[in-house]
Every structure is written in C-alpha cells, then in structure tokens.
Design a protein around this motif. Sequence first.
Motif, PDB file in Angstrom:
ATOM      1  N   SER A  64       8.391  -0.074   7.708  1.00 49.99           N
ATOM      2  CA  SER A  64       7.002   0.088   7.274  1.00 49.99           C
ATOM      3  C   SER A  64       6.023   0.187   8.439  1.00 49.99           C
ATOM      4  CB  SER A  64       6.585  -1.041   6.335  1.00 49.99           C
ATOM      5  OG  SER A  64       6.539  -2.269   7.012  1.00 49.99           O
ATOM      6  N   ARG A  97       4.909   3.353   6.320  1.00 43.31           N
ATOM      7  CA  ARG A  97       3.938   2.916   5.309  1.00 43.31           C
ATOM      8  C   ARG A  97       2.944   4.049   5.092  1.00 43.31           C
ATOM      9  NH1 ARG A  97       2.875  -1.769   3.332  1.00 43.31           N
ATOM     10  NH2 ARG A  97       3.747  -2.994   5.017  1.00 43.31           N
ATOM     11  N   LEU A 142       6.133   6.595   2.633  1.00 42.29           N
ATOM     12  CA  LEU A 142       7.123   6.173   1.645  1.00 42.29           C
ATOM     13  C   LEU A 142       6.487   5.107   0.771  1.00 42.29           C
ATOM     14  CD1 LEU A 142      10.340   5.681   3.845  1.00 42.29           C
ATOM     15  CD2 LEU A 142       9.782   7.650   2.408  1.00 42.29           C
ATOM     16  N   THR A 143       6.911   5.044  -0.466  1.00 40.25           N
ATOM     17  CA  THR A 143       6.431   3.981  -1.346  1.00 40.25           C
ATOM     18  C   THR A 143       7.143   2.680  -0.977  1.00 40.25           C
ATOM     19  OG1 THR A 143       8.153   4.294  -3.021  1.00 40.25           O
ATOM     20  CG2 THR A 143       6.147   5.652  -3.231  1.00 40.25           C
ATOM     21  N   GLU A 144       6.609   1.570  -1.469  1.00 39.71           N
ATOM     22  CA  GLU A 144       7.263   0.277  -1.254  1.00 39.71           C
ATOM     23  C   GLU A 144       8.695   0.320  -1.790  1.00 39.71           C
ATOM     24  OE1 GLU A 144       5.975  -2.572   0.335  1.00 39.71           O
ATOM     25  OE2 GLU A 144       4.423  -1.141   0.915  1.00 39.71           O
ATOM     26  N   GLN A 145       8.857   0.930  -2.970  1.00 40.23           N
ATOM     27  CA  GLN A 145      10.194   1.013  -3.572  1.00 40.23           C
ATOM     28  C   GLN A 145      11.123   1.871  -2.723  1.00 40.23           C
ATOM     29  OE1 GLN A 145      11.209  -0.840  -6.392  1.00 40.23           O
ATOM     30  NE2 GLN A 145      13.135  -0.294  -5.408  1.00 40.23           N
ATOM     31  N   ASP A 146      10.620   2.989  -2.193  1.00 44.14           N
ATOM     32  CA  ASP A 146      11.438   3.834  -1.307  1.00 44.14           C
ATOM     33  C   ASP A 146      11.943   3.032  -0.117  1.00 44.14           C
ATOM     34  OD1 ASP A 146      11.113   6.140  -2.836  1.00 44.14           O
ATOM     35  OD2 ASP A 146       9.480   6.930  -1.586  1.00 44.14           O
TER      36      ASP A 146
END
Length: 121
Positions: free
Chosen positions: A84, A96, A99-103
């Motif tokens: 991140s 960050r 990408l998403t947090e889930q990715d």
Amino acid sequence: MNQGTAVVGMLLLVMLTSVWVSAQEFRGDPQRGQAVYERNCLRCHGPSGDGTGPDATTLIVPPANFHLPQHRLRTDRELYMAVSEGVLFSPMHGWRGRLTEQDMQDVINYIRTLVPFLPLS
C-alpha cells in the motif's frame, strides 16, 4: 526485577503477540490475488515470487524475493504496508489508490500460496 518491571514486560509481550496474531488474519481470495499479481507484480517479482521477473534486471534495487527467510518472516500487515505505501529507497511504489483494499489483501493471500509465512519457532 521488581513487580512493576514484570508487569510492563508482560503487557509488552501481550501487545506484541496480539499484533503478530492479528497481522495474520487477512482474508484475501488467492484466485483474485493471482490476477492482481499477474497484472501488477509479476514483471518485477517473477511468476514464482523469487524477484526474477522480466523487469528485475533493469532495476537498481532488486525486487523482493519472497522465498528468502527475511521476506517469509514478514507478517501480512508488513506485506500490506509495503504494497500500500511502497518501500523507501526502492522502485517498489505504493499501490494505495491504484488497487482497492480488497485487491491488496487478495494479492497478499496469493503471495502466501507461493511462499507460506515462516513463523519464528
């Protein structure tokens, strides 16, 4: 050792242990993480996570080889921070906002399928 020092020591031990345990609770999907890894990580870290991707030879600082003990000892939280926020003084930039947090959790879970966490004995 006096009683106050013992209490502080025990509290520190509990805090450090709970951080380590909670750091290993990422619930990513390794199949989705594989797709994220192949799109964004493979060119530097390589197909097996050994740091020998096709772009690795062009980098001044080599990419992490996840198979080495110093990388296998990293907690999921530490890997998450590297993904991140990036890694200082290296070509590893932060993902960050890209990408998403889930990715990010998915790709960490996928990396763990390539190279399992190596806990201290």
